[in-house]
Design an enzyme around this catalytic site. Sequence first.
Site, mmCIF file in Angstrom:
data_model
loop_
_atom_site.group_PDB
_atom_site.id
_atom_site.type_symbol
_atom_site.label_atom_id
_atom_site.label_comp_id
_atom_site.label_asym_id
_atom_site.label_seq_id
_atom_site.Cartn_x
_atom_site.Cartn_y
_atom_site.Cartn_z
ATOM 1 N N SER A 1 0.850 -1.183 0.000
ATOM 2 C CA SER A 1 0.000 0.000 0.000
ATOM 3 C C SER A 1 0.898 1.249 0.000
ATOM 4 C CB SER A 1 -0.950 -0.049 1.203
ATOM 5 O OG SER A 1 -1.958 0.913 1.095
ATOM 6 N N ASP B 1 -9.065 -4.760 -5.665
ATOM 7 C CA ASP B 1 -8.518 -3.736 -4.763
ATOM 8 C C ASP B 1 -8.963 -2.364 -5.259
ATOM 9 O OD1 ASP B 1 -7.109 -2.099 -3.116
ATOM 10 O OD2 ASP B 1 -5.126 -2.920 -3.601
ATOM 11 N N HIS C 1 -7.162 -5.758 -1.396
ATOM 12 C CA HIS C 1 -5.962 -5.012 -1.010
ATOM 13 C C HIS C 1 -4.899 -5.877 -0.330
ATOM 14 C CE1 HIS C 1 -4.030 -1.154 -0.626
ATOM 15 N NE2 HIS C 1 -3.954 -1.207 0.683
#
Length: 279
Positions: free
Chosen positions: A95, A232, A259
């Site tokens: 991320s 995601d 994600h």
Amino acid sequence: MNNYQSIFSEGFNLKYCVKGQGKPILVVGSSVYYPRLFSENLYKHFQFIFLDHRGFVKPPRSLKKEDYTLDKIVEDIETARQLLKLEDFIILGHSGHAFMALAYAEKYPQYVQKVILLNSAPTNSQERQQQSFSFFNETASAERTKQFEHDITFLENDIHNDPERRFVHMCIRMGAHSFYDYTFDAAYMWDGVYTNMEVIDYLWGVAFAERNLIRSMAHIDKPIFVGLGRYDYLVAPVSLWNIIDYENVKKVIFEKSGHNPMFEEPDIFDREIINWINE
């Protein structure tokens, strides 16, 4: 139970924990959160070192803006590398932490063997964030959209009651954007995770908005693994990465993940990572 140790950098108590054995993989982020995402199987193949950054620890003093620049985060990673005596390691960023991992590899390539970037968009600009929201609104199923609309109604109250954990509440309430199983409740993953919103707001809102991972890759000749989840929506769409044409970059899309493909599709994720690292 994880065994935590500390590295001090400019007064910040950055905790880390080590799991597994083998070739070292340094995971930048929260030493509390990230060990919960990877499979025990991976720890049989590699030594994972989960390291806090300044956004996940209590500040040692009243902070100034220069205390939490991306450069400071990179230097904290280098301090940890020296203390842990890592001379040839893999760095992993998931991320927003992908920006940290790649920034480190760009500045200290002599110590980095390979780079793993998971579930990030190339930039975190406002324009890109809006693009991701638009993609969700245009393509998400009716059921997923309904779940999101239900969950997000609780966010304002969550933040009102607990403003210092705004980042955590947002991550939990955005579950329909985050998981292939849009009903999944990730609240337990965030138990005990401290967040410093001053630091996180700057890094995610400013530092990562100013950078572009694809452009930065042009300066790095190390093997890079880019892992993405088809569902995601936080950093959607995966087509943002279509313009990659670097020979040293391997891109893998996990078709039944959001994600966190290491958590959602552990068998496939583990196989891809193990094969790529051992190539």
